[in-house]
Every structure is written in C-alpha cells, then in structure tokens.
Scaffold this active site. Structure first.
Site, short mmCIF file in Angstrom:
data_model
loop_
_atom_site.label_atom_id
_atom_site.label_comp_id
_atom_site.label_asym_id
_atom_site.label_seq_id
_atom_site.Cartn_x
_atom_site.Cartn_y
_atom_site.Cartn_z
N GLY A 86 29.77 22.50 37.47
CA GLY A 86 30.51 23.09 38.57
C GLY A 86 29.57 23.59 39.64
N GLY A 87 30.14 24.14 40.69
CA GLY A 87 29.32 24.65 41.78
C GLY A 87 30.15 25.45 42.75
N ARG A 105 29.49 28.57 46.31
CA ARG A 105 28.64 29.14 47.33
C ARG A 105 27.31 29.62 46.76
NH1 ARG A 105 31.99 32.75 45.39
NH2 ARG A 105 31.18 34.79 44.79
N GLY A 156 25.52 28.18 44.14
CA GLY A 156 24.63 27.13 43.67
C GLY A 156 25.37 26.17 42.76
N ASP A 189 37.80 38.37 42.61
CA ASP A 189 37.77 36.95 42.98
C ASP A 189 38.51 36.12 41.93
OD1 ASP A 189 37.22 34.78 44.57
OD2 ASP A 189 35.22 34.44 43.75
#
Length: 819
Positions: free
Chosen positions: A522-523, A525, A527, A636
């Site tokens: 996954g990735g 903001r 990295g 978040d």
C-alpha cells in the site's frame, strides 16, 4: 504672627488633598477602562453573532428563492399543451410498466427455481463427495470390479469348488455383489428400508442380554416361546442348516468355527467395523461360508461384509408366519455400520446407528440353552457366502461409525434400562482392553456375560437393529444439514508476537529484516508499505517506509510510535520494530493479507449483506472504543485505513495512526487535516475536536458499507465540505430500501452536526443493531461460527460427562459383591 502662620499652614495642606483626589481619579479611570474593554469584547461577540445570523439569513433567502423558482409555473400556453400531451401518454406508460413488472416477476420466479435446483445439486454433490471421499466403495465403482468376490490365496481348490457349487444352489431372490454396488449409490433408499424393518420388529422376541440393545418396549414375546427361546422345531426363514462338514470340523478347529459368525473375533479390546455401503438385508443361503480358513489377518480388526446381510441360522422347521414376521418379505439391500467388541466371553455387537446387542461366543456350552437343539456354533449370526475377511474398511468408515454412535442421545439411558432388565443369571463384567478401553467404555460396550452363560436369542439382534438405525437417522442434529452459509463472527486473531514497547533504532533495517522492495502492500502521502521478513525467525511483517524532510516530520513519526506503543488490541495493528535513517523512518508492523475494507465495498463480486456490515461495524466500534478508553483520537478513520485479516472473513484491524493525537481534556485541540470525505464538521470549521469526531467517521463508514455510496461526496472538495458543514445527507431510496430501521437509526445517531448529540463508542456497542446476532442470523437464514463452536463444546462436555459416569460404573463392578 499668628495670622501669617495659619495662612501658611492652609496653603501647605492643599497639595496633600490634591494627591489623594488624583489617586482616586486614577482608580476610577482604570475601572472605566476595564469596563470599556469588556464592552468592546461583548460588542465583538455580538457583531460575530450578527454576522453569522446574516449569513444564515442569506442562505435561507437563497433557499427560498430556489424553492420559488422550482415552484414557478411555466408560460400559460405551452403549459396547457404539455399537460395534455403528458396525460395522453400516461396510459401507455402504465401499461408498459405493468408488462415490465409481470416479466420481471416471471423471470424472478424462474431464477429462484433455478437457484433452488443448483443449490440442491450442490448439496447432493457435497454429500456424495463426503460419503465416498475415503471409502473403498468409490474405488470399486470406478474400477468396475468386486474384490470381495476374489478367492483368498489360502483357499484350497476343493473349498473353492464347494463354494461355486453352493453359490450355484442359491435361490433366485438372493442379491449378487454387483447389485449391492449399484444399490449403494442410492442413499435415499436407506430411510425407506429402515421404516419397513421398523414396522416388523415389534413381532420379534425381545433380546435378553446383559449388554445394551434395542429398546425392550419395541419387542413383544410371541406366545408359545417360553422365555423368548425358540423351540427345537423352529428356525428363521431363509436360512439353510449348517453343512455337515462344518459340524464335523467345529470341535476340531475352533479357529475355523469362528468363521461362522458375522464378524471375526479379533484380539481383546479391538473393534470390528462393517462398511456402511456393503451390508444388505437378510436373504437366503447363508450356511456356505462356515468352515473356511482365514489366511489373511485383519488390520485393526476391521472387515467388509458384502452380499446378503447377517443371518441367524437355527434349527429348521419355522412356520411361514414366523418367516413373514421376521423378514417382512423380500427386503432390498440396506446400508448399515457395525462395530463389534470381542474382549469378553459375551461379545457386544454395535451398529453404527445406536443399536447395541450381545452375540454368543463359540465356546459357550450348549447346555446353557435349554429347550434349544442344534449343531454347535449356531447361536451367532452367520456370514454370507463369498465374503472375504481380508478386505479392509476405510479409516473414514470407522470414524463415522463412532461419530454416529456418539450422536444417539438415548444411548446411556438405553444402557441403564437394559441393565435393569437383564436376566438374574447374568452379571456384567468389565471388559479388559488396552488402548481402546476408554473409547469403547464411553459408549457402554464394556459389558459381557459371565462364562458358562449363553445368549438365549442371539439371532434376534440382527433384525432388532434396523428401527434403531432409522430412528438415529431422524435424530440428525439441525446443524448437520448441507448448504447453510456460516458467517465467521469470531474476534480478530491477535498479532503473532507479544505486545512490546518499541524505540527507534538508528541502524539499517536490512541488518535484521529482508524487505521485498518489489512487493508493495500500500501507499499514501507518507510513503509506501512493503512486505518484509524477519531473518532470525522468518516471521512475515510489513515495513512502512516514511519519508522525512524536516524535524517536524520526525516528530510526527515519533508521535505515531508513542501512540502505537500504548495500543494492545486485536482490532488495532501492532508495532514490532522501528528504524531511523537520514531521509526516512521505517516502522515494522504486523502483517495481514486480507486487503482494505474499501476493496470489499467497491468489489462487484463481493456482495455485502446487512449481517456482514453488522460484524464489520461492531469490530470497528470495539477498536475505536479501546482508543478512546486510552484518550487517543484517530482522526483519520476511513475504509482505506481498515484492513481485513483474510479475503473472506469479517475480522478487521485499524491502521495508520500518523494523524492520531493524545487527547487532554484541559487542552483544546484543533486539527486541519484528514480526508475531506470523512471529515467532521468541527474539523472543517477548525474548531475543537474530541471523541465524537471519530464517531462521525464511523457513521460515514457504516453508511458506505450499507449502501456503497458516500453520504457527503460532492463534485469538488469545496462542495463536499459544504455538505459536511451543513450536514446535508439522506438515505438513498434504492440502496436503503431493504435495510432495517435499526441500521438507519444507528447511522442517523452518528451523522449529527452537534458533537454532544452523537453516540459514543460505548453507546454504539450497546445499540440494538450491533447486538442479538443469533436472531439476526436466523432471520437471514445463516449460521454463526460461534454458535457451531458452542454446540460442539456442549456436546463434548455432555459425552465426556457420560464417559466418566460409565467408566466409574464399570470400575465399581470390579469389586466383588457380598454373598
């Protein structure tokens, strides 16, 4: 002189009074300044409120204008024409809609019938596959040969010749082995054949033995048979008397005499099993295999018995009425399972459907059976001709027999009733066995007869087992039906390592871990996340590589590490290690391979039901509840930050604590980050955030899980935030049509603009929608894995308790009784 002095004193006192007046004046001016400041602050507050009121009035005015514009009628002339045209087209539209509804109903009925047909075929295929998976019958059917028909290598030519002659003398109604194979493919006939036998068993004499057997209430002694023992001129129908050659060999070779029984007597404590697909109903021509040698030893005491089923030969001369009462006519092949223990002088014969009965050993003297005359060894059920003892029953058949025996709820009760009705001359004794003592003892098989006492009517055990088998089939537990969908509602598995406090190491991650740079999990903001493996243990983990460009970025990473060090919950991802380098920081965390919850929502092949959403939402609320208990705000929460443990289950783990903050009640926390689609109104307005901020995100996630839509998504981020600030959302009519009111109430109590009006995580876990899962599963015709495990645990406890009772009773019988 005196006048001048007084005048000078008067002039000197004036400055002192002036100073006092000035001081008082300064104090009053200061107080006035403070009041003016207060008035100014109050004026600013009033001005702000007036401005907000003006803005609200402006919004209201625009809304009224829009409403008036939408209600404004069109031009007079064209409006009338349009109304006439639309009214003229309405009947045609209605007819088309009705026709479409009828077609849709017909297609729906056809699809439902097709679905039921496919489901029935699937269940049948699953049943056939489970039945023949480990059975040798499948090999016999596929290869087209019958191994039990082959002659034994130890059989002499003379005996083979005798066998051929005896087989040639069979009546026409005796079934062949090929018929047995073809009938074994039809399991549906089992219940019918068992019902036929159940109707005829009431006319049979009762079984009088010290062991377990059929229910004594099901058998009635026929008149003319004293104490249930047949007379010398009576015999069972369809049975041939033992051949003279077998009678001559019986006293000389006891090992050959054992061959006259249904099962070969193995070593004490061993169990003999008959395959369920190889036994058939009673027939004729049974005395042909009585004196055959046994060159091949049995493995684990098991043997297949095909061909005509076990018969009970006796003295000839039984009338036709008894013959009809015993056999009930020509009975088609019947499937059954037998377990036999030969450890005591009185052998216990056990069927796989819950019927137990004693069999007579060959060394019991004939004097123990008064009024019964016949050749030695006729007191046992005899084996059909052409039966090979060397053929083995598969391991699955032996396990199936034990399982079916243990599933009979009346086993222990029948044992106690049978003990109470045992003959006075018989006394139960404990069978001595080595490893199988505990297993067989739990089923009540460790009973026998004292030496010198024979079984008065062993031949009746063959027919008395049929109704008990049929009854055991009907007692199949409701959890055994095929085709029911099972939902895994078990909690998420813990991390494969203990919770640890991680500190940042200023070394390279390659020293202890092997990072797969080509495998990106996954990735975002921050990295990328790569899969990695610990070199010392081989433990699969996930490496989150965060790019750092400033000191603030490093502080954010350390804040994330500090927060994850405080978390130890199955629904929260666990931290394993942390490394720091010049341009990046790496967090090594627990690895799960189920993918994001967002993929479940967007995947067209995966259909989320309301019960699935309940299981997901409950685990999300449990994780958030743990966070809030430790005064941590995630800030978040979104489907992309919730991972599934596997591809099909309902276990989740919350990840990405990069934006999480420690909540301090005395400090006011403001944030201006997050995904716009899931932001709470207080975050958009840059106001103070608290625990309800996360609960707003939980409400948005639940809405998306139920409908697949986002409640506040606009064409742009600005429009999305405008919808959030105004709390402008509703339930989509199409997607929420079949959902329960409890689900709508749950979402409605979370997507509230006022923070104090939203439910907390504790209140969510107590909400009616997230509780009473068994009733919801029953309504949706599904089953929960927790219920299955609970039923299995209760059954194990029940049979374990029964095992202890039987074992204790058997131990008490070891002590000699007082004369």
């Amino acid at each position: 002189m005196s006048g001048t002095s007084k005048e000078s004193l008067g002039h000197g006192g004036l400055p002192g009074l002036g100073k006092a007046c000035l001081t008082t004046m300064d104090k009053k001016l200061n107080m006035l300044n403070e009041k003016v400041d207060q008035l100014l602050h109050f004026q600013e507050d009033v001005t702000e409120k007036l401005q907000s009121m003006c803005r609200d009035m402006g919004h209201l005015e625009r809304g009224l204008h829009r409403l008036e514009a939408s209600r404004a009628p069109g031009p007079g002339g064209t409006d009338g024409v349009l109304r006439v045209d639309t009214q003229a087209g309405w009947p045609e539209v209605l007819e088309l809609v009705r026709a479409m509804q009828q077609d849709a109903a017909q297609h729906g009925a056809r699809l439902e019938a097709l679905f039921r047909m496919v489901a029935a075929v699937d269940r049948a295929i699953a049943l056939v596959g489970a039945t023949f998976q480990k059975s040798k019958v499948a090999d016999f059917l596929m290869q087209g040969r019958v191994p039990w028909r082959r002659g034994s290598p130890g059989d002499s030519p003379e005996e083979n010749k005798e066998r051929v002659e005896e087989e040639g003398a069979k009546p026409k109604h005796v079934l062949s082995a090929s018929g047995v194979q073809s009938d074994a493919r039809e399991p549906g006939e089992e219940s019918q054949k068992a019902d036929v036998l159940e109707g005829t068993v009431e006319r049979l004499p009762p079984i009088r033995a010290s062991g377990l057997g059929a229910d004594p209430a099901q058998a009635v002694v026929s008149p003319g048979q004293g104490d249930g023992v047949p007379g010398p001129a009576q015999a069972f129908p369809g049975h041939l008397p033992l051949p003279t050659k077998g009678e001559a060999k019986a006293p000389e070779t006891p090992s050959e005499n054992l061959r006259t029984g249904l099962e070969l007597a193995p070593a004490p404590g061993r169990v003999s099993v008959v395959s369920p697909s190889l036994e058939v109903a009673p027939g004729a021509g049974q005395g042909a295999s009585s004196s055959r040698p046994d060159p091949e030893p049995l493995e684990e005491g098991t043997r297949l018995t095909p061909g005509p089923g076990p018969q009970c030969p006796g003295p000839p001369g039984l009338p036709a009425q008894a013959r009809a009462a015993h056999s009930g006519g020509e009975t088609p092949p019947r499937i059954s399972i037998h377990i036999q223990e030969m450890g005591t002088p009185g052998e216990m014969l056990v069927t796989g459907r819950g019927s137990l009965g004693p069999t007579l050993t060959t060394d019991a003297p004939a004097a123990a059976q008064p009024g019964k005359q016949g050749p030695p060894g006729t007191g046992r059920c005899h084996q059909a001709p052409g039966t090979e003892p060397g053929e083995q029953t598969p391991e699955g058949a032996r396990e199936l027999s034990l399982l079916q025996e243990s599933s009979s709820p009346g086993g222990v009760k029948a044992e106690e009733e049978q003990r109470a009705g045992a003959e006075p001359g018989t006394r139960p004794s404990l069978a001595r066995s080595d490893d199988n003592d505990h297993k067989v003892g739990a089923l009540g098989l460790q009973q026998g007869k004292s030496p010198g006492v024979g079984n008065p009517e062993p031949e009746q055990d063959c027919a008395a087992r049929a109704p008990v088998r049929a009854e055991a089939v009907r007692r199949t537990p409701p959890g055994a039906e095929a085709g029911s969908m099972v939902l895994d509602d078990s909690p998420a598995p813990p991390a494969p390592f203990e919770h640890r406090l991680v500190s940042v190491k200023e070394t390279s991650i390659s020293a202890g871990y092997e990072v797969c740079q080509h495998e990106v999990l996954g990735g975002g903001r921050f990295g990328q996340v790569h899969r990695c493996t610990e070199k010392s243990t081989g433990l699969p983990l996930a490496a989150k590589i965060i790019k750092v460009k400033s000191a603030k970025d490093r502080e954010d990473v350390k804040n994330e590490i500090n927060i994850m060090n405080q978390l130890s919950h199955v629904n929260l991802i666990q931290l394993y290690d942390a490394f720091e380098s010049k341009h990046s920081c790496t967090l090594v965390m627990e690895y799960v391979d189920g993918g994001e919850l967002f993929d479940r929502i967007t995947d067209e092949k995966y259909h989320l039901t309301e019960l699935d959403v309940v299981l997901f939402t409950r685990q999300i609320c449990e994780g958030v509840h743990y966070l809030h208990q430790h005064y941590i705000l995630h800030l978040d929460l979104k489907p992309e930050n919730i991972l599934c443990v596997n591809q099909t289950g309902h276990q989740i783990k919350i990840i990405d604590f990069g934006l999480a903050r420690r909540y301090k009640p005395r400090e006011k926390l403001k944030v201006n980050f997050g995904t716009p689609e899931f932001l709470a109104p207080e975050v958009v307005n840059y106001e103070f955030v608290s625990f309800p901020t996360d609960m707003w995100s939980v409400g948005v996630i639940t809405y998306m899980l139920l409908s697949g839509l986002s409640p506040f998504l606009g064409e742009t981020d600005a429009e999305t935030m405008n919808f959030i600030v105004n709390c402008s959302w509703d339930f989509d009519a199409d997607t929420f049509e079949g959902l329960s009111e409890e689900a709508k109430d749950f979402v409605s109590r979370l997507l509230v603009k006022e923070e104090s009006c939203r439910m907390s995580a504790t209140q969510c876990l107590k909400h009616e929608w997230l509780n009473n899962l068994p009733a919801k599963a029953l309504r949706s015709k599904t089953r929960l894995k927790s219920q299955l495990l609970l039923q299995k645990y209760i059954a194990q406890r029940k049979w374990k308790k029964h095992f202890y009772v039987v074992t204790a009773a058997n131990r008490l019988r070891k002590f000699p009784t007082c004369p």
